[in-house]
Motif scaffolding. Structure first.
Motif, PDB file in Angstrom:
ATOM      1  N   ASN A  65      -1.539   4.848 -14.621  1.00 28.60           N
ATOM      2  CA  ASN A  65      -1.033   3.747 -13.796  1.00 28.60           C
ATOM      3  C   ASN A  65      -1.918   3.465 -12.580  1.00 28.60           C
ATOM      4  O   ASN A  65      -1.497   2.769 -11.655  1.00 28.60           O
ATOM      5  CB  ASN A  65       0.412   4.041 -13.369  1.00 28.60           C
ATOM      6  N   CYS A 105      -2.897   5.168 -10.080  1.00 29.66           N
ATOM      7  CA  CYS A 105      -2.247   5.505  -8.810  1.00 29.66           C
ATOM      8  C   CYS A 105      -2.583   6.914  -8.338  1.00 29.66           C
ATOM      9  O   CYS A 105      -1.882   7.452  -7.483  1.00 29.66           O
ATOM     10  CB  CYS A 105      -0.732   5.393  -8.966  1.00 29.66           C
ATOM     11  N   VAL A 150       2.718   6.566  -3.298  1.00 24.60           N
ATOM     12  CA  VAL A 150       2.229   7.763  -3.987  1.00 24.60           C
ATOM     13  C   VAL A 150       1.424   8.626  -3.016  1.00 24.60           C
ATOM     14  O   VAL A 150       1.601   9.850  -2.951  1.00 24.60           O
ATOM     15  CB  VAL A 150       1.381   7.378  -5.223  1.00 24.60           C
ATOM     16  N   SER A 172       6.181  -3.043  -9.496  1.00 21.03           N
ATOM     17  CA  SER A 172       6.247  -1.669  -9.000  1.00 21.03           C
ATOM     18  C   SER A 172       6.798  -0.763 -10.079  1.00 21.03           C
ATOM     19  O   SER A 172       7.611  -1.193 -10.903  1.00 21.03           O
ATOM     20  CB  SER A 172       7.164  -1.616  -7.773  1.00 21.03           C
ATOM     21  N   ASN A 220       3.094  -1.087  -1.090  1.00 17.52           N
ATOM     22  CA  ASN A 220       2.688  -0.999  -2.494  1.00 17.52           C
ATOM     23  C   ASN A 220       2.851   0.426  -3.040  1.00 17.52           C
ATOM     24  O   ASN A 220       2.999   1.386  -2.276  1.00 17.52           O
ATOM     25  CB  ASN A 220       1.269  -1.543  -2.700  1.00 17.52           C
ATOM     26  N   ASP A 221       2.854   0.527  -4.366  1.00 22.50           N
ATOM     27  CA  ASP A 221       3.084   1.825  -5.009  1.00 22.50           C
ATOM     28  C   ASP A 221       2.021   2.843  -4.594  1.00 22.50           C
ATOM     29  O   ASP A 221       2.317   4.016  -4.422  1.00 22.50           O
ATOM     30  CB  ASP A 221       3.063   1.681  -6.536  1.00 22.50           C
ATOM     31  N   ARG A 222       0.785   2.360  -4.457  1.00 20.26           N
ATOM     32  CA  ARG A 222      -0.298   3.293  -4.115  1.00 20.26           C
ATOM     33  C   ARG A 222      -0.014   4.010  -2.793  1.00 20.26           C
ATOM     34  O   ARG A 222      -0.159   5.227  -2.691  1.00 20.26           O
ATOM     35  CB  ARG A 222      -1.639   2.550  -4.048  1.00 20.26           C
ATOM     36  N   LEU A 235      -0.073   9.281 -13.409  1.00 14.38           N
ATOM     37  CA  LEU A 235      -0.653   8.584 -12.258  1.00 14.38           C
ATOM     38  C   LEU A 235      -1.981   7.938 -12.645  1.00 14.38           C
ATOM     39  O   LEU A 235      -2.253   6.788 -12.271  1.00 14.38           O
ATOM     40  CB  LEU A 235      -0.869   9.554 -11.097  1.00 14.38           C
TER      41      LEU A 235
END
Ligand code: PMP
Length: 331
Positions: free
Chosen positions: A319, A321, A257, A226, A252-254, A316
């Motif tokens: 990454n 994302c 975001v 992460s 999760n990070d997604r 973003l």
């Protein structure tokens, strides 16, 4: 309205904000404690205040003394500001993978900042060990040790928990938060469970952290990674140990975001990534509860600390994302 005494007196009593659009979409009320409105801009003001006041009471911090801490940034920011207000010196070790905004703020606030390589905890150059060694070398210095100093958890037991309970007159079904040191989650959960053991508590954990596996199956296994700052840990701290946590939710990070952008666009709330992850966790837990349930969580800090990352489309994209969701379909 009453006045507050200085920086330290202004910490806490933050608003508990009901999120109208998210609550309407879920048929359950989501409440977010606006910790970015603390005078130092984050939930860590509470822990820093408690750690300093505990040390003063024990005689471990005396006038003109030095506070040393290893931190992902927010605890350091809080300690630097308390140090300014109370006449201490602050030395802050921070890993070089944290946002430049937080590092720049620490310098602006007069801390002696030691940026160290981001290496695993087992490496003696990890920021935690660096901070301990710096403190050992300075006579009379206080190592704040937010991970194992349970004054941290005590702050949330004494303030965050009661504030949430009182704001809702006890009409709360669940509390969910991510953990860095675990102080926020463990302290708040301890208070809420004491008042009403039926309140369900959960840790929402980013990938790359062990707390999900710890709660689900008693191991410290990790999976994935992460980029979110200030949360997730691969060991059990004294603040997290014996925390009254019923469940774990992995986010999760997604999704975090997506939620950060949804919160700004739809609720007018400009928050950091851990706050957004918390709201995802709260929403998912809420959906497993009966309609009309109330779930509280924490908005840990504001978006400005992450302008170069979470709020920067180029970062973003790099990454993978970039938010793409329509409405809440990512939940
Ligand atoms: N979010 C952010 C941005 C943080 O800096 C922290 C503290 N490391 C947390 C969440 C987690 O708080 P705690 O240390 O109380 O678990």
């Amino acid at each position: 309205m009453s006045t507050r005494d200085g920086f330290v007196g202004a910490i806490g009593n933050t608003p508990l904000i009901a999120l109208p659009k998210l609550s309407a979409a879920l048929g359950r009320t989501i409440l977010a404690k606006a910790e970015f409105l603390n005078p130092g801009g984050s939930v860590k003001d509470r822990a820093a205040k408690a750690i300093v006041e505990d040390a003063e009471a024990r005689g471990a911090l005396t006038p003109g003394g030095t506070i040393v801490e290893g931190t992902a940034g927010n605890t350091g920011i809080a300690l630097a500001l308390i140090a300014a207000a109370r006449g201490y010196r602050a030395i802050i070790a921070i890993p070089d993978d944290q946002s430049q905004e937080k590092i720049a703020m620490l310098r602006t606030f007069g801390a002696d900042v030691r940026v160290v390589p981001a290496v695993p905890f087992a490496n003696p150059e990890n920021y935690y060990h660096v901070a301990r060694r710096i403190a050992e070398q300075i006579p009379g210095a206080l190592w704040a040790d937010q991970f194992n100093n349970t004054a941290n958890r005590g702050a949330h037991y004494a303030t965050t928990g009661p504030e949430i309970w009182n704001a809702l007159d006890g009409k709360l079904d669940a509390f969910v938060a991510a953990a860095g040191t675990g102080g926020t989650l463990a302290g708040t959960a301890a208070y809420l469970k004491e008042r009403d053991p039926r309140i369900r508590t959960a840790v929402c954990d980013p990938y790359g952290s062990s707390l999900y596996a710890h709660v689900k199956c008693g191991t410290l296994d990790t999976e994935g990674d992460s980029n979110l700052e200030g949360i997730g840990i691969k060991r059990i701290t004294e603040n997290f140990r014996d925390a009254r946590v019923d469940d774990a939710i992995r986010v999760n990070d997604r999704s975090a975001v997506e939620m950060a952008y949804w919160l700004l666009r739809e609720e007018g709330l400009y928050a950091g990534g851990s706050s957004a992850l918390n709201v995802v966790g709260a929403a998912r837990l809420a959906r497993s509860l009966p309609e009309g349930s109330a779930v509280a969580t924490i908005l840990c800090d504001g978006g400005d600390r992450y302008r170069s990352r979470l709020w920067n489309p180029e970062w973003l994209a790099e990454n993978d994302c970039l938010p793409t969701a329509r409405d809440l379909d990512f939940l």
